[in-house]
Design a protein around this motif. Sequence first.
Motif, PDB file in Angstrom:
ATOM      1  N   LEU A   1       0.826  -1.205   0.000  1.00 13.17           N
ATOM      2  CA  LEU A   1       0.000   0.000   0.000  1.00 13.17           C
ATOM      3  C   LEU A   1       0.864   1.261   0.000  1.00 13.17           C
ATOM      4  N   TYR A   2       1.903   1.268   0.808  1.00 14.29           N
ATOM      5  CA  TYR A   2       2.793   2.426   0.853  1.00 14.29           C
ATOM      6  C   TYR A   2       3.515   2.614  -0.483  1.00 14.29           C
ATOM      7  N   ILE A   3       3.978   1.517  -1.073  1.00 16.20           N
ATOM      8  CA  ILE A   3       4.659   1.614  -2.365  1.00 16.20           C
ATOM      9  C   ILE A   3       3.705   2.152  -3.427  1.00 16.20           C
ATOM     10  N   SER A   4       2.465   1.637  -3.430  1.00 14.01           N
ATOM     11  CA  SER A   4       1.493   2.092  -4.434  1.00 14.01           C
ATOM     12  C   SER A   4       1.145   3.566  -4.248  1.00 14.01           C
ATOM     13  N   TYR A   5       1.136   4.031  -2.993  1.00 17.07           N
ATOM     14  CA  TYR A   5       0.824   5.434  -2.712  1.00 17.07           C
ATOM     15  C   TYR A   5       1.893   6.352  -3.314  1.00 17.07           C
ATOM     16  N   TYR A   6       3.164   6.020  -3.080  1.00 18.95           N
ATOM     17  CA  TYR A   6       4.238   6.891  -3.546  1.00 18.95           C
ATOM     18  C   TYR A   6       4.595   6.661  -5.014  1.00 18.95           C
ATOM     19  N   ALA A   7       4.379   5.429  -5.508  1.00 13.45           N
ATOM     20  CA  ALA A   7       4.712   5.134  -6.905  1.00 13.45           C
ATOM     21  C   ALA A   7       3.525   5.355  -7.840  1.00 13.45           C
ATOM     22  N   ASN A   8       2.347   5.642  -7.236  1.00  6.30           N
ATOM     23  CA  ASN A   8       1.120   5.870  -8.013  1.00  6.30           C
ATOM     24  C   ASN A   8       0.797   4.667  -8.904  1.00  6.30           C
ATOM     25  N   THR A   9       0.828   3.479  -8.288  1.00  8.49           N
ATOM     26  CA  THR A   9       0.517   2.237  -8.996  1.00  8.49           C
ATOM     27  C   THR A   9      -0.752   1.624  -8.418  1.00  8.49           C
ATOM     28  N   ALA A  10      -1.302   0.628  -9.104  1.00 11.18           N
ATOM     29  CA  ALA A  10      -2.510  -0.060  -8.633  1.00 11.18           C
ATOM     30  C   ALA A  10      -2.208  -0.756  -7.303  1.00 11.18           C
ATOM     31  N   PRO A  11      -2.957  -0.449  -6.238  1.00 14.78           N
ATOM     32  CA  PRO A  11      -2.627  -1.004  -4.916  1.00 14.78           C
ATOM     33  C   PRO A  11      -2.708  -2.520  -4.846  1.00 14.78           C
ATOM     34  N   GLY A  12      -3.775  -3.112  -5.409  1.00 14.23           N
ATOM     35  CA  GLY A  12      -3.923  -4.558  -5.333  1.00 14.23           C
ATOM     36  C   GLY A  12      -2.787  -5.295  -6.010  1.00 14.23           C
ATOM     37  N   ALA A  13      -2.456  -4.885  -7.227  1.00 17.28           N
ATOM     38  CA  ALA A  13      -1.379  -5.535  -7.979  1.00 17.28           C
ATOM     39  C   ALA A  13      -0.030  -5.322  -7.300  1.00 17.28           C
ATOM     40  N   THR A  14       0.168  -4.144  -6.720  1.00 17.27           N
ATOM     41  CA  THR A  14       1.435  -3.864  -6.039  1.00 17.27           C
ATOM     42  C   THR A  14       1.610  -4.767  -4.828  1.00 17.27           C
ATOM     43  N   ILE A  15       0.535  -4.957  -4.074  1.00 14.42           N
ATOM     44  CA  ILE A  15       0.594  -5.844  -2.906  1.00 14.42           C
ATOM     45  C   ILE A  15       0.906  -7.277  -3.338  1.00 14.42           C
ATOM     46  N   VAL A  16       0.298  -7.722  -4.449  1.00 15.89           N
ATOM     47  CA  VAL A  16       0.566  -9.070  -4.959  1.00 15.89           C
ATOM     48  C   VAL A  16       2.049  -9.235  -5.285  1.00 15.89           C
ATOM     49  N   LEU A  17       2.642  -8.236  -5.927  1.00 11.89           N
ATOM     50  CA  LEU A  17       4.059  -8.307  -6.268  1.00 11.89           C
ATOM     51  C   LEU A  17       4.934  -8.374  -5.013  1.00 11.89           C
ATOM     52  N   VAL A  18       4.567  -7.609  -3.990  1.00  6.86           N
ATOM     53  CA  VAL A  18       5.327  -7.658  -2.733  1.00  6.86           C
ATOM     54  C   VAL A  18       5.185  -9.032  -2.084  1.00  6.86           C
ATOM     55  N   ASN A  19       3.967  -9.582  -2.071  1.00  8.17           N
ATOM     56  CA  ASN A  19       3.767 -10.925  -1.513  1.00  8.17           C
ATOM     57  C   ASN A  19       4.559 -11.978  -2.268  1.00  8.17           C
TER      58      ASN A  19
END
Length: 269
Positions: free
Chosen positions: A237-255
Motif C-alpha cells: 500500500l505504501y509503495i502504491s501510494y508513492y509510486a502511483n501504482t494499482a494497490p492490489g497488484a502492487t501488494i501481490v508483487l510484494v507478496n
Amino acid sequence: MHLLTDPLQFAFFNRALIAVVLVSVLCALVGAWVVLRGLSYIGDAMSHAVFPGIVGAFLTGGNLLLGALIAAVLTALGIGAVGRQSGLKQDSAIGIVFVGMFALGVVMLSRAPTFTTDLSNFLIGNPLGVTPADLWGALAVTLVVGGILTAVQKELLLASFDPTEARAVGLPVRRLESLLLILIGLVVVLTVQLVGTTLSVSLLITSSAAARLLARSLKKMMMLAAALGTVGGVTGLYISYYANTAPGATIVLVNTAIFLTTVAFRRRE
C-alpha cells in the motif's frame, strides 16, 4: 518518519490498511487448509464460480454480496457432490464445477442490458474504496470463520489426512469437507469484494505457501501467514501510494517477492 505518516492523513488509506490486515488474517485461517490439502486452485476457481450469483443479484436488483454467497455455497456443495459421485480427484471436480458456474454467469450476463460500474467494482475490487461498513463485515466474518475452524480443528485434521480413521471413529467426513469448502467460499467472496480477485488469491495462497515453508504446525502456519500477508499488504500500500501504482497488484508483487525470499532462505539452510 514523514514517509510513514503522510499517507495516514487520508481516511481512505487508513481504511485500506485495516482492510488489508483483516483480510490477511481471514485468508490465513483458511489458506493454511488450502495449501495443506493441495487445493490452491480453489481460490481462483471460487472467485469466478460465484459469477452467476453476482449477475443474478444484479439482474433482479438484489444484493450482490448475498448473491455471491449463495453461489459460493452451491459451488462448494457441487464440488463435493461431483467428487463423490464421479470418483474424480477434488481438483478435477473443482475445475468442472468452476467452468460450468462461470459459463452460466456469462450466459446470464448476456441477457443484461448493461454492465454497470457496481458489478465491475465487485469483480475487480479496490482496497482504497473500502467503507467502514465493509470493515465491520470483514471483522464479523473473521470472528465467525475463526470460531468455526477452532471448534472443529481436530476433527478436520483427522478427516483431511486420515479419512479412513475419521470414518472409523464416526466423524462425518463428507460434512466436514463441505464445511471447509463453504468457509473457503465465504472468505473468497468477502475478500474479492474488498480487494479484488488477484489480491484475494495472493493472500489465500502465496502468504500461506510461504508460511508452510517455515512453520511446522498448523497454528504457527496460520499465524505466520497472517503476519506475512500483513507485512506484504502494508508495504504494498505504501509503495502504491508513492509510486502511483494499482494497490492490489502492487501488494501481490510484494507478496510474491516475500515468497521468493522465503524459498531462497530455505534453500540456504
